[in-house]
Design a protein around this motif. Structure first.
Motif, PDB file in Angstrom:
ATOM      1  N   THR A 121     103.851 -66.987  22.640  1.00  0.00           N
ATOM      2  CA  THR A 121     104.691 -66.126  21.797  1.00  0.00           C
ATOM      3  C   THR A 121     104.113 -65.226  20.798  1.00  0.00           C
ATOM      4  OG1 THR A 121     106.272 -68.000  21.993  1.00  0.00           O
ATOM      5  CG2 THR A 121     106.813 -66.396  20.473  1.00  0.00           C
ATOM      6  N   TRP A 122     103.342 -65.792  20.044  1.00  0.00           N
ATOM      7  CA  TRP A 122     102.725 -64.971  18.999  1.00  0.00           C
ATOM      8  C   TRP A 122     101.824 -63.762  19.746  1.00  0.00           C
ATOM      9  CZ3 TRP A 122     104.581 -63.973  14.365  1.00  0.00           C
ATOM     10  CH2 TRP A 122     105.388 -65.280  13.857  1.00  0.00           C
ATOM     11  N   GLN A 123     101.311 -64.274  20.811  1.00  0.00           N
ATOM     12  CA  GLN A 123     100.355 -63.193  21.683  1.00  0.00           C
ATOM     13  C   GLN A 123     101.253 -61.957  21.843  1.00  0.00           C
ATOM     14  OE1 GLN A 123      98.332 -64.795  25.020  1.00  0.00           O
ATOM     15  NE2 GLN A 123      97.564 -62.492  25.577  1.00  0.00           N
ATOM     16  N   LEU A 124     102.486 -62.091  22.287  1.00  0.00           N
ATOM     17  CA  LEU A 124     103.492 -61.113  22.756  1.00  0.00           C
ATOM     18  C   LEU A 124     103.816 -60.341  21.641  1.00  0.00           C
ATOM     19  CD1 LEU A 124     105.483 -62.801  25.633  1.00  0.00           C
ATOM     20  CD2 LEU A 124     103.648 -61.103  25.859  1.00  0.00           C
ATOM     21  N   ILE A 125     104.077 -61.196  20.441  1.00  0.00           N
ATOM     22  CA  ILE A 125     104.717 -60.411  19.369  1.00  0.00           C
ATOM     23  C   ILE A 125     103.425 -59.629  18.703  1.00  0.00           C
ATOM     24  CG2 ILE A 125     105.534 -60.832  16.915  1.00  0.00           C
ATOM     25  CD1 ILE A 125     107.453 -61.431  19.046  1.00  0.00           C
ATOM     26  N   ASP A 126     102.486 -60.031  18.621  1.00  0.00           N
ATOM     27  CA  ASP A 126     101.231 -59.388  18.182  1.00  0.00           C
ATOM     28  C   ASP A 126     100.984 -58.218  18.896  1.00  0.00           C
ATOM     29  OD1 ASP A 126     101.026 -61.257  15.989  1.00  0.00           O
ATOM     30  OD2 ASP A 126      99.409 -62.396  16.772  1.00  0.00           O
ATOM     31  N   GLU A 127     101.060 -58.262  19.941  1.00  0.00           N
ATOM     32  CA  GLU A 127     100.917 -56.849  20.778  1.00  0.00           C
ATOM     33  C   GLU A 127     101.662 -55.739  20.579  1.00  0.00           C
ATOM     34  OE1 GLU A 127     101.189 -58.270  24.834  1.00  0.00           O
ATOM     35  OE2 GLU A 127      99.351 -59.344  24.888  1.00  0.00           O
ATOM     36  N   GLY A 128     102.844 -56.027  20.106  1.00  0.00           N
ATOM     37  CA  GLY A 128     103.810 -54.952  19.802  1.00  0.00           C
ATOM     38  C   GLY A 128     103.937 -54.685  18.398  1.00  0.00           C
ATOM     39  N   ALA A 129     103.848 -55.536  17.527  1.00  0.00           N
ATOM     40  CA  ALA A 129     104.112 -55.659  15.990  1.00  0.00           C
ATOM     41  C   ALA A 129     103.136 -54.760  15.239  1.00  0.00           C
ATOM     42  CB  ALA A 129     104.296 -56.906  15.523  1.00  0.00           C
TER      43      ALA A 129
END
Length: 398
Positions: A82-90
């Protein structure tokens, strides 16, 4: 000569060329086109902002995790994915806010088991999660979650335009757009949550009822509880209105029973902690872990939750004031015979009591939770009012 004529703008319009321009503008067809253009450009601007500057909020993290949950058994793997996906865009600022801005966020960032325990309150938005998974192969989960706010936002705007056009009330867009913006339309579009999708389905239902297509409206309402189960309150409000205003009772009664059963099933299979545990979490005190959380019921704590909701709603949100203004507008339109017929009155009544019922069932103060009711009430009133700027007497000035 009036004081208006003494201003530069007044003198410009008083001249022969200016008077010609003013006369051309104060024609119904021109004003209708200007109002429609105003609404379309406003909707496009809001959608573009939501697409280019999405709000990476905590709910976005939770919904992305819920969409991923069916492929991970280990909470740590789910947390990492989850956090990998969030960090890629945020952005770095957004990442800091999501992870470190308060003790609750910090705990969810540091404790994967606690993080997964929160998802029981998000699984119940079954249709929203399902659409995220459906779009994932094409867009990825992050872009899917953003599009599920932006696209419904655009479609809500276009539905409002179509509704005003069918009601011969296009000039009402000059009133509707500012009201929608104050009611949180722009912020909801940028935020990643099922609220705009719910608004689209619910507004489609309200339009169907306004047109006398009760079965279509009921089908839309039934679908809406799979987006957010608490939209059952809108269905119940419409059922009450059907009884009081002598509308078609059977379709909405069947819809309410079916939707109620669907909500119970969604709650059970989604592992929802129950109304009181969720109330305690949202309105009394946030919990780092919802695993096994089952607090004893307390009248005092319930009152505390309602007091908090009322205070925050009045101090930091706009829906109470808008509801009061729309109710006053309903009374004025009724007084001057501008809102006739049981169907329009029944819809306005249902939306008014639905707003209060939504707060009474769960006193969350944020404007977004009441947008469906406020926006629907506004469109029904404006469609009944049908304001006409081209009928203003010329000798009243600008």
């Amino acid at each position: 000569m009036s004081t208006v004529d003494e201003t530069p703008i007044g003198r410009a319009f008083a001249s022969r060329p200016g008077a010609g321009i003013l006369k051309a503008l104060l024609v119904r067809s021109a004003l209708d086109r200007l109002a429609a253009l105003f609404l379309v450009l406003s909707v496009l601007a809001v959608a573009a902002y939501g697409l280019l500057r999405p709000d990476y909020n905590w709910d976005m993290v939770a919904y992305v995790a819920t969409a991923l949950e069916n492929r991970f058994e280990d909470p740590r793997e789910l947390h990492a994915a989850t956090w990998q996906l969030i960090d890629e865009g945020a952005s770095e600022k957004q990442q800091y806010h999501l992870k470190f801005s308060n003790p609750y966020n910090l705990n969810q960032w540091e404790q994967p088991d606690d993080f997964q325990s929160q998802l029981s309150m998000y699984r119940v938005k079954a249709a929203y999660i399902g659409l995220m998974r459906l779009l994932e192969p094409v867009t990825g989960l992050i872009d899917a979650s953003i599009l599920l706010s932006v696209v419904p936002s655009f479609l809500v705007g276009m539905l409002c335009l179509y509704w005003l056009w069918r009601a011969e009330a296009l000039q009402g867009a000059f009133f509707l757009v500012p009201l929608l913006l104050v009611a949180d339309y722009s912020r909801m579009t940028a935020a990643v949550a099922p609220d705009m999708l719910l608004a689209l389905v619910s507004m489609a239902a309200l339009y169907a009822f306004w047109r006398g297509r009760d079965v279509v409206g009921c089908l839309c309402l039934f679908v809406s509880v799979f987006v957010r189960p608490d939209n059952l309150i809108l269905i119940f409000a419409l059922l009450i209105a059907a009884i009081l205003f002598n509308g078609r009772k059977l379709p909405i009664a069947v819809t309410f029973v079916a939707a109620f059963a669907a909500c119970m099933a969604i709650s059970k299979f989604g592992g929802h902690p129950g109304w009181w545990a969720h109330f305690y979490f949202s309105c009394v005190e946030m919990q780092n872990s919802m695993a096994g959380f089952s607090p004893d019921f307390s009248v005092l704590l319930m009152i505390k939750g309602y007091v908090r909701g009322v205070v925050v709603a009045l101090q930091a949100n706009d829906w109470p004031a808008i509801l009061a203004a729309l109710t006053a507008a309903w009374a004025l339109l009724a007084k001057f015979g501008r809102i006739g017929g049981r169907r329009a009155n029944g819809l306005v009544f249902a939306l008014a009591i639905g707003t209060l019922g939504k707060f009474a069932s769960f006193p969350l103060p944020d404007d977004r939770f009441y947008f469906v009711f406020i926006a629907g009430m506004a469109v029904v009133l404006i469609a009944s009012w049908r304001p006409r700027f081209d009928l203003v007497p010329a000798n009243r000035g600008l």
